[in-house]
Write a protein that holds these residues in place. Structure first.
Motif, PDB file in Angstrom:
ATOM      1  N   LEU A  33      54.268 -18.459  -4.835  1.00 18.87           N
ATOM      2  CA  LEU A  33      53.300 -17.440  -4.481  1.00 18.87           C
ATOM      3  C   LEU A  33      53.689 -16.925  -3.103  1.00 18.87           C
ATOM      4  N   SER A  88      53.004 -10.461 -10.740  1.00 18.96           N
ATOM      5  CA  SER A  88      52.553  -9.696  -9.584  1.00 18.96           C
ATOM      6  C   SER A  88      51.919  -8.398 -10.049  1.00 18.96           C
ATOM      7  N   PRO A 105      49.689 -16.321 -11.529  1.00 12.65           N
ATOM      8  CA  PRO A 105      49.424 -14.917 -11.201  1.00 12.65           C
ATOM      9  C   PRO A 105      48.077 -14.727 -10.512  1.00 12.65           C
ATOM     10  N   LEU A 121      50.461  -7.920 -14.670  1.00 14.06           N
ATOM     11  CA  LEU A 121      50.218  -9.146 -13.908  1.00 14.06           C
ATOM     12  C   LEU A 121      50.551 -10.379 -14.735  1.00 14.06           C
ATOM     13  N   THR A 135      49.051  -8.018   1.228  1.00 12.17           N
ATOM     14  CA  THR A 135      48.197  -9.009   0.571  1.00 12.17           C
ATOM     15  C   THR A 135      47.080  -9.457   1.503  1.00 12.17           C
ATOM     16  N   GLN A 193      60.920  -9.663  -8.169  1.00 10.50           N
ATOM     17  CA  GLN A 193      60.158  -8.701  -7.379  1.00 10.50           C
ATOM     18  C   GLN A 193      60.471  -7.253  -7.784  1.00 10.50           C
ATOM     19  N   TRP A 249      51.859 -11.929  -4.598  1.00 10.45           N
ATOM     20  CA  TRP A 249      53.074 -11.749  -5.381  1.00 10.45           C
ATOM     21  C   TRP A 249      53.477 -13.096  -5.975  1.00 10.45           C
ATOM     22  N   GLY A 250      53.663 -13.126  -7.284  1.00  6.65           N
ATOM     23  CA  GLY A 250      54.170 -14.312  -7.947  1.00  6.65           C
ATOM     24  C   GLY A 250      55.626 -14.103  -8.301  1.00  6.65           C
ATOM     25  N   THR A 251      56.492 -15.018  -7.900  1.00  8.47           N
ATOM     26  CA  THR A 251      57.931 -14.834  -8.080  1.00  8.47           C
ATOM     27  C   THR A 251      58.597 -16.117  -8.547  1.00  8.47           C
ATOM     28  N   THR A 306      59.210  -5.769 -10.207  1.00 10.39           N
ATOM     29  CA  THR A 306      58.088  -5.483 -11.105  1.00 10.39           C
ATOM     30  C   THR A 306      58.052  -3.999 -11.487  1.00 10.39           C
TER      31      THR A 306
END
Length: 491
Positions: free
Chosen positions: A290, A125, A273, A120, A340, A177, A278-280, A179
């Motif tokens: 976000l 994310s 985060p 994270l 989410t 994304q 999802w943080g991108t 991750t």
């Protein structure tokens, strides 16, 4: 003229736009998804992504003089995993984004191996079914012969860009994304973690969606009808192109996309985060986002419409006459699990409070309200992360008619701006293409209406929302039992 094409979950769409922002031609092709096993959701890249793209470009090019085309941008569903050989030929159907939940064991394994908190912090994310890393490990474990032949890691947009230009490139937003393969703060591949998950796999070059990264080749021009040498941008994931279509660019701007699923994107100046979001990277250099996505929204309204054998217009008219709260009904809209901020693929839909006195209008409004409570839940998670929305812009087919947007503004207590055109990602792509070749798009797609919340209805919805939040917690064990039974009976 600018071209924008988007490959969605259930349709491919394209627009031809003149430089002032007016859409002069549209094209659309419907398609479905393949679900070969429970939890698997796939697309055939050749027949869905490429052939429909070719059909759309040929139709749109026929509507203008090809010499007038200035640029092309594409987007698509994502993040997806399409393994391809060195020439870009797909080796298996594409494994789609978070709706494909096959890699649950690999998610747990990578969390133990790398550390959930470390993932994270570094990637922005948590590991979920949305992430590419676990699906790559699943591929290596379950289809090793495909994995051994994989030389290109492609998504819908990068697959089309590779076909058109020969470039193996992915935009930063899509890469963020993947991750845990991407370091969000460094804006670069996390090569150490990538080597552990996909050793030997060449990762694509990184660029921004606003950059021209190649030109249509002669071979691609022959197939698509596009002019040879047409500038092509890097491309991106559809929701971010959709956000760009309505000018969601400044910090504090947030998009609410009303579609088959509900999706939210908020622009930030730095990573924030949050374990439930999802943080991108953002679409533009220097921005972050976000993102939140509900597993179903329009899919549930369509399910109900089909069940009662009615038309959307009739149901909306009837539901508009029902008071806030749907005469004592509460819906959990988790008909395909939830993304989410719950990240619970085994959540299930629920209709609470039903009596013999309720009718289809009550139920339809309760579904719209249940989705609205989900939007509020996600916006509150964004605020917890430090990303409170200052301007909310609505887009997508669900904005039509006015009832759904009014319900969501009343539930959240926030106004929503409505743009002139809600065509979505394809228009956003045309706008990105225009700016990549130096055109000014500040006048594109202006706001034409604002939905203002009613304080009295907002107060009424507050009580329902509190029970919405506790209903999931109190019934989660039952939902998980029923989900297990459903998986067992589907084997």
């Amino acid at each position: 003229m600018l071209l924008g094409v988007d490959i969605g979950t259930s349709a491919a769409k394209g627009v031809l736009v003149e430089r002032g922002g007016t859409v002069v031609a549209r094209a659309q092709w419907q398609h479905g998804v393949s679900t070969p096993r429970p939890g698997w959701v796939e697309h055939d890249a050749e027949s869905v992504w490429w052939e429909e793209f070719v059909s759309i470009t040929r139709q749109l090019v026929a509507a203008t003089d090809a010499a007038e085309l200035d640029g092309l941008a594409v987007s698509g569903i994502g993040p997806c995993l399409l393994p391809a050989d060195a020439s870009g030929h797909p080796l298996r159907p594409a494994i789609l984004y978070g709706v494909d939940t096959r890699a649950g064991d690999e998610i747990d394994e990578l969390n133990r191996e790398l550390g959930a908190d470390a993932i994270l912090a570094r990637c922005g994310s948590p590991l979920t079914s949305q992430a590419i890393g676990p699906k790559l490990r699943w591929l290596a474990r379950h289809e090793p012969e495909v994995c051994a032949r994989t030389h290109l890691l492609l998504m819908a947009s990068s697959f089309l860009v590779h076909r058109l230009t020969g470039r193996y490139v992915l935009d930063h937003q899509s890469a963020s994304q993947c991750t845990p393969l991407y370091d969000l703060r460094a804006r670069a591949w996390a090569t150490d973690w990538a080597a552990r998950i996909a050793p030997g796999l060449p990762l694509p070059e990184l660029a921004w969606p606003t950059e021209v990264i190649g030109y249509v080749t002669r071979a691609a021009a022959t197939v698509t009808g596009l002019p040879e040498g047409l500038p092509v941008t890097t491309g991106t994931i559809d929701a971010w192109a959709e956000a760009d279509s309505v000018g969601v660019r400044a910090p504090g701007d947030a998009m609410v996309m009303y579609g088959t699923t509900m999706f939210l994107v908020q622009v930030l100046t730095e990573p924030r985060p949050h374990p439930g979001l999802w943080g991108t990277c953002g679409t533009w250099p220097g921005t972050y986002t976000l993102a939140a996505g509900m597993a179903t929204s329009g899919a549930v309204t369509d399910w109900l419409r089909t069940l009662v054998d009615s038309e959307f217009a009739d149901l909306l008219d009837e539901a508009a006459e029902v008071p806030a709260g749907s005469r004592g009904l509460l819906v959990l809209p988790y008909f395909a699990g939830e993304r989410t901020p719950l990240f619970d693929p085994n959540a299930r839909g629920m209709i609470a409070g039903l009596t013999l006195g309720h009718n289809r209008a009550d139920l339809y409004r309760a579904v719209l309200e249940g989705i609205g409570y989900g939007v509020r839940h996600n916006l509150e998670a964004m605020a917890e992360a430090g990303g409170r929305a200052e301007r909310l812009i609505a887009v997508g087919g669900g904005t039509k008619g006015g009832l759904w947007t009014r319900i969501i503004s009343d539930i959240t207590g926030l106004p929503q701006q409505i743009p002139a055109d809600t065509v979505g990602a394809a228009l956003g792509n045309a706008r990105l293409a225009a700016e990549a070749v130096g055109l000014n798009t500040s006048a594109w797609n202006p706001v034409v209406a604002t939905v203002v919340p009613d304080p009295a209805r907002t107060a009424a919805y507050d009580s329902y929302y509190r029970h919405y939040r506790t209903l999931y917690e109190s019934t989660r064990a039952t939902a998980h039992f029923l989900a297990a039974e459903q998986h067992r009976s589907a084997r």
